[in-house]
Design an enzyme around this catalytic site. Structure first.
Site: not given
Ligand code: GDP
Ligand code: IMO
Ligand code: MG
Length: 433
Positions: A12-16, A40-41, A129, A224, A412
């Site tokens: 998760g949080d890869e920058g989707k 959280g996107h 979460t 995720q 990116s």
């Molecule tokens: P998602 O859940 O996969 O959409 O990712 P999140 O939004 O939770 O977390 C990604 C974080 O990295 C966010 O704060 C973005 O603004 C930031 N981000 C995305 N792409 C890049 C990048 O290429 N470089 C940097 N420095 N930050 C980035």
């Molecule tokens: P995005 O879409 C990162 C993780 C939680 C926990 C596990 C289970 O922003 O990438 P849950 O509340 O789903 O039952 O929690 O999954 N988790 C995430 N980690 N990014 C997310 O979403 C996540 N959504 C859930 O931290 O380990």
């Molecule tokens: Mg996220």
């Protein structure tokens, strides 16, 4: 017109959202297919930063229709608040959000049960979460959930339905030492959400079938990441939905054959928020440095993310599970100041070498990662064009491609919308040629 799917390649949080936002410029629909307010996107446009939780990340483009698919579990009150928050910031959402009648509702007792389960697990907590995700999907699987379609009932019938569910769940809350909920109050909240959401609720499947049939462009948004997938992730340290590509067919009603392009999103290193195995985690200075440089704090919960080096074993396994056609590599700029960077290319478990991510989390706990160390580039990459990237950065990208057996088409280089380079497709290897 074939459908494009964006799926998280790690935890998760890869920058989707950043990639969805980039690809959404050219599409008509963006469709979320699983998860709920646990996501959280983040999308950054100039000085503006948006954090989306249940609304698809295409909402900033006026011509995009955003669909909350049937595979989601939706907190109706949080959704209304999120939509209001977007409108306040000047985004015209009128006629642009559809909610599948098949999606399930996250109810207040789900949130309470999620929190209680976490508190009880103490040391063995999943680190959820606390948004009620697991209890809501559990009710769906037990065939005791409330669906968006139920909001279409008359107010009196809906009130009765909600009150019945609250009374049933109060038995569980009481048995677990929690204060029961008022059926009347919960029903009142749901009726208020009904008034707002009813115009948005539809059978979204024919909408999407028709869109695809007439050549409109559909982009599906995973939440995720693949290693949090209920089946393919590090169970039980996972979320409760199918985040991987297979889930997109189930969660939208589009047939598997519709998904022609499957884009995997990977950070140039790894992070994980919550508990569970993480073979390449760096608990010392390197992890701290990645966290600070990458601002690795949860978008939904604010928790510090665990950080470590890129794990090619996990990444290549995830390429296979999803049938990824190409990869978008994010946050390469976070590595800009490192003198050297490490990549895990294999695991050892006892005397054996593994090149596949184990199916069982206990095996993942016991692997020892084998690393290669590569030269860093020690130059800023944000704002550069693809042909101007430092040689070592290009080599790093090429190396990851070869380790995971999937081409990287987007890189990116910063949070901002414009900080993106596209690696041209075609027979001539422009990058690193
Ligand atoms: P998602 O859940 O996969 O959409 O990712 P999140 O939004 O939770 O977390 C990604 C974080 O990295 C966010 O704060 C973005 O603004 C930031 N981000 C995305 N792409 C890049 C990048 O290429 N470089 C940097 N420095 N930050 C980035
Ligand atoms: P995005 O879409 C990162 C993780 C939680 C926990 C596990 C289970 O922003 O990438 P849950 O509340 O789903 O039952 O929690 O999954 N988790 C995430 N980690 N990014 C997310 O979403 C996540 N959504 C859930 O931290 O380990
Ligand atoms: Mg996220």
């Amino acid at each position: 017109m074939p459908v494009t799917l964006v799926v998280g390649g790690q935890w998760g949080d890869e920058g989707k959202a950043k990639i969805i936002d980039y690809l959404a410029r050219d599409v008509d629909f963006v469709v979320r297919y699983q998860g709920g307010a646990n996501a959280g996107h983040t999308v950054v446009v100039g000085t503006e930063k948006f954090a989306f939780h249940q609304v698809p990340s295409g909402i900033l483009y006026p011509k995009v229709t955003c669909v909350l698919g049937g595979g989601m579990v939706i907190d109706p009150l949080a959704l209304v608040a999120e939509i209001d928050g977007i409108v306040v910031r000047g985004v015209d959402v009128r006629g642009r959000i559809l909610v599948s009648s098949q999606a399930h509702l996250v109810m207040p007792y789900h949130v309470m049960l999620d929190c209680d389960s976490e508190d009880r697990r103490a040391q063995g907590a999943i680190g959820t979460t606390r948004k009620g995700i697991a209890p809501a999907y559990a009710d769906k699987a037990r065939r005791e959930g409330i669906r968006m379609a139920d909001l279409m009932r008359t107010p009196a019938r809906l009130r009765d339905l909600v009150a019945d569910h609250v009374r049933e769940n109060n038995k569980i809350l009481k048995a677990r030492g929690m204060k029961p909920l008022s059926p009347t109050k919960v029903a009142k909240g749901i009726l208020a959400a009904r008034a707002r959401l009813m115009p948005l609720i539809a059978d979204t499947r024919p909408v999407l079938w028709d869109a695809v049939a007439v050549g409109r462009r559909v982009l599906c948004e995973g939440a995720q990441g693949s290693l949090l997938d209920i089946d393919h992730g590090t169970y039980p340290y996972v979320t409760s939905s199918s985040c991987t590509a297979g889930g997109a067919a189930i969660g939208t009603g589009l047939p598997p054959s519709a998904f022609e392009r499957i884009v995997g999103i990977y950070k140039a290193y790894c992070t994980r928020v919550g508990n569970g195995p993480f073979p390449t985690e760096e608990k010392g200075e390197v992890g701290k440095r990645l966290r600070e440089l990458g601002h690795e704090y949860g978008t939904t919960t604010g928790r510090a993310r665990r950080c470590g080096w890129f794990d090619a074993v996990a990444a290549r396994t995830v390429v296979k599970i999803n049938g990824m056609t190409d990869i978008a590599l994010t946050k390469l700029d976070v590595l800009d100041t490192f003198a050297s960077v490490k990549v895990c290319h294999a695991y050892r478990i006892g005397q054996r070498t593994l090149d596949v991510f184990p199916a069982d989390a206990r095996d993942v706990e016991s692997v020892v990662p084998t690393y290669e160390t590569r030269p860093g580039w020690k130059e800023a990459t944000t704002g550069r064009r693809i042909e101007d990237l430092p040689r070592s950065a290009v080599d790093y990208i090429r190396h990851l491609e070869s380790l995971v057996s999937c081409p990287i088409h987007l890189v990116s280089l910063g949070p901002e919308r414009s900080a993106m380079v596209r690696i041209p497709r075609g027979p001539t290897p422009v990058l690193g040629a």
